[in-house]
Design a protein around this motif. Structure first.
Motif, PDB file in Angstrom:
ATOM      1  N   ALA A 153     -20.405 -29.663  11.783  1.00 31.28           N
ATOM      2  CA  ALA A 153     -21.698 -29.186  12.251  1.00 31.28           C
ATOM      3  C   ALA A 153     -22.335 -28.232  11.232  1.00 31.28           C
ATOM      4  O   ALA A 153     -23.535 -28.325  10.924  1.00 31.28           O
ATOM      5  CB  ALA A 153     -21.535 -28.484  13.600  1.00 31.28           C
ATOM      6  N   PHE A 154     -21.536 -27.314  10.676  1.00 34.13           N
ATOM      7  CA  PHE A 154     -22.055 -26.418   9.645  1.00 34.13           C
ATOM      8  C   PHE A 154     -22.442 -27.189   8.386  1.00 34.13           C
ATOM      9  O   PHE A 154     -23.423 -26.848   7.713  1.00 34.13           O
ATOM     10  CB  PHE A 154     -21.018 -25.342   9.315  1.00 34.13           C
ATOM     11  N   ALA A 155     -21.655 -28.225   8.053  1.00 31.04           N
ATOM     12  CA  ALA A 155     -21.964 -29.036   6.871  1.00 31.04           C
ATOM     13  C   ALA A 155     -23.296 -29.764   7.052  1.00 31.04           C
ATOM     14  O   ALA A 155     -24.101 -29.845   6.117  1.00 31.04           O
ATOM     15  CB  ALA A 155     -20.838 -30.024   6.601  1.00 31.04           C
ATOM     16  N   ASP A 156     -23.536 -30.300   8.253  1.00 29.71           N
ATOM     17  CA  ASP A 156     -24.819 -30.971   8.522  1.00 29.71           C
ATOM     18  C   ASP A 156     -25.981 -29.991   8.416  1.00 29.71           C
ATOM     19  O   ASP A 156     -27.040 -30.322   7.858  1.00 29.71           O
ATOM     20  CB  ASP A 156     -24.790 -31.609   9.913  1.00 29.71           C
ATOM     21  N   ARG A 157     -25.772 -28.779   8.914  1.00 25.92           N
ATOM     22  CA  ARG A 157     -26.839 -27.780   8.855  1.00 25.92           C
ATOM     23  C   ARG A 157     -27.121 -27.360   7.415  1.00 25.92           C
ATOM     24  O   ARG A 157     -28.285 -27.236   7.008  1.00 25.92           O
ATOM     25  CB  ARG A 157     -26.433 -26.566   9.694  1.00 25.92           C
ATOM     26  N   ALA A 158     -26.060 -27.161   6.615  1.00 22.14           N
ATOM     27  CA  ALA A 158     -26.240 -26.785   5.213  1.00 22.14           C
ATOM     28  C   ALA A 158     -26.879 -27.915   4.422  1.00 22.14           C
ATOM     29  O   ALA A 158     -27.721 -27.673   3.548  1.00 22.14           O
ATOM     30  CB  ALA A 158     -24.895 -26.399   4.594  1.00 22.14           C
ATOM     31  N   THR A 159     -26.501 -29.138   4.741  1.00 26.39           N
ATOM     32  CA  THR A 159     -27.110 -30.293   4.063  1.00 26.39           C
ATOM     33  C   THR A 159     -28.611 -30.335   4.305  1.00 26.39           C
ATOM     34  O   THR A 159     -29.404 -30.611   3.394  1.00 26.39           O
ATOM     35  CB  THR A 159     -26.453 -31.588   4.551  1.00 26.39           C
TER      36      THR A 159
END
Length: 522
Positions: A443-449
């Motif tokens: 979820a954090f990776a999707d947000r950072a992306t």
């Protein structure tokens, strides 16, 4: 006019050397040792009698032991070290051969009971290497007499005669390397390490052309692997274990394709399917694995050595491999049905050992034809996996940090079930924790992306390993930066791929062109 010379101060009654910085000395010794061993290694004398190879091996071992003595370590140390005036154990003179550049052999001798400088001189002269810088020997008491007034200070010796034994060198500044200078160098390294972990500093000083070049090299290596796989009709071509750059790997794969074009008439089979090619510099006994379906080639070998290995594959080899795989699939299905969990081969377990382990467990299940023991205990561990490791590495079953079970290839079904009963509940807890941490990091990776315009964010799978919790920590730190810094990072990172790695790493560009940052970056 004054000339500054750095002198390494070693406390006690030890000898000091003024031959440049510790890094320079250490670098010279490493280069000389590498060049010397390449010229005298016993593998270069395979055509010589066994006695010659034995003498060469004895020299290599004795030299390695000698260079591990305290006087050698003091020569290359960056801090104050005590050493004795002679080696800790007796050494002797060794006769050895050196292969010259024209292919001839020259007989030499070296006295390992001599001083480190004399040994380095002998090594350098025997292979026509740059001679070592001359040492300047003096006792620590003499340095203290020459205006050394305590730790952490630099003093000028008015008269260098007491230090150098040469009255003509009076006008020399002697900078004594003390604990104060060592602390200064340590602080400087620590400041540099902080900069190496600063993402914004790295991105501002990064060369964008380096990313483009590495991406192109990765595409070129992938294309070369595809050409080689289609030419030989391998099921796959794997060179990732080498740790080489994509540019170097492409050269190796192009060489393999050229071998096929030149010598394809010498192969004893039309295609190599279903074998998989693995390029590895590791030591291996069997180059053709009829259980795992792997052909091992050493990239350091010659093309003719590759040809000998590939020419030993026949149609019978492929039939044996297919037969072994059918047996393994049947036995594996029986074992998984008996245990109620998925089973896979571990890294340390060889394919042949894994094949025989599955065969033995399947026969054991067929012989007893028993029900699974304690179904209630096993049911909570159905999402786990049993990893079979070699018997030498795993004699007792245990639970891994990811919730999977690790058992040895020599264990029976009853022993494996005992491991299940002991760790089943904890296994389920770990698997749930891992799933929760993985979902959070994704979820954090999707947000950072989305916020930084990245292609993707991934977890680096090579050592040092990074956990999902640490990956989430890194992404939260990135997302919580102030708007000004976040905007600067966004402008420099947009369109890139970012990898999160473990502790001890610095910000760098990976071989595939992605930007890799440690989870504890600043």
């Amino acid at each position: 006019m004054y000339h500054q010379t750095r002198i390494l101060f070693i406390s006690g009654t030890t000898t000091t050397f003024a031959i440049g910085s510790a890094a320079t000395r250490s670098g010279y010794v490493s280069r000389l040792r590498r060049a010397f061993l390449l010229r005298v290694h016993p593998d270069r004398f395979r055509a010589q009698p066994a006695s010659v190879r034995k003498d060469q091996a004895t020299l290599v071992q004795a030299l390695s032991d000698r260079m591990a003595e305290s006087d050698f370590l003091a020569l290359t140390a960056s801090t104050s070290l005590h050493r004795s005036e002679s080696p800790l154990k007796p050494y002797q003179s060794h006769q050895f051969l050196v292969e010259l550049k024209n292919g001839e052999f020259q007989k030499n001798s070296i006295q390992l009971n001599s001083s480190p400088h004399n040994i380095l001189e002998s090594m350098a002269s025997s292979i026509d290497f740059t001679p070592p810088p001359p040492p300047v020997a003096e006792t620590a008491e003499s340095l203290q007499r020459n205006n050394y007034h305590g730790t952490g200070s630099f003093q000028r010796a008015v008269d260098s005669k007491d230090v150098f034994g040469n009255a003509s060198r009076n006008d020399v500044d002697h900078l004594i390397w003390t604990a104060g200078w060592g602390a200064h160098a340590l602080n400087r390294r620590q400041r540099q390490q902080k900069l190496d972990k600063n993402l914004l500093h790295f991105l501002r000083n990064m060369n964008p052309n380096e990313i483009k070049e590495r991406k192109l090299n990765r595409i070129g290596a992938s294309a070369a692997a595809l050409v080689a796989r289609r030419a030989f009709q391998f099921s796959a071509v794997d060179g990732t274990g080498l740790g080489w750059s994509s540019e170097s790997l492409k050269i190796c794969l192009d060489r393999l394709t050229s071998l096929y074009d030149e010598h394809k008439s010498k192969f004893r089979t039309d295609n190599f399917y279903p074998f998989r090619l693995v390029l590895s510099s590791d030591e291996f006994n069997l180059k053709i694995d009829l259980y795992g379906g792997v052909i091992m080639l050493n990239p350091a070998a010659t093309s003719l050595q590759w040809l000998d290995t590939l020419a030993s594959v026949t149609d019978d080899s492929k039939r044996v491999l297919k037969h072994n795989r059918q047996i393994l699939e049947r036995n594996l299905a029986t074992v998984e049905d008996a245990l109620g969990v998925k089973v896979k081969k571990g890294y340390s377990c060889g394919s042949r050992e894994y094949h025989h382990c599955m065969e033995r467990l399947a026969n054991e299940q067929s012989a007893v034809d028993s029900e699974r023991s304690d179904e209630s205990s096993l049911s909570v561990a159905l999402n786990a996996t049993v990893v079979i490791e070699t018997e030498q590495a795993c004699r007792r079953g245990k639970l891994r940090n990811d919730g999977n079970f690790e058992v040895g290839a020599g264990m029976g079904l009853h022993q494996i079930r005992t491991v299940f009963n002991r760790y089943a509940n904890r296994s389920s807890e770990l698997i749930l924790e891992q799933k929760k941490e993985r979902d959070e990091s994704e979820a954090f990776a999707d947000r950072a992306t989305y916020e930084f315009g990245l292609q993707r964010v991934y977890k680096v799978s090579t050592a040092p390993m990074v956990s999902y919790e640490e990956m989430s920590q890194a992404l939260v730190h990135l997302l919580n930066k102030d708007e000004a810094e976040k905007s600067a990072i966004r402008n420099l990172l947009v369109g890139q791929t970012v990898g999160i790695t473990g502790r001890g790493q610095t910000c760098h560009v990976a071989d595939d062109g992605s930007v890799v940052v440690p989870y504890n970056f600043s």
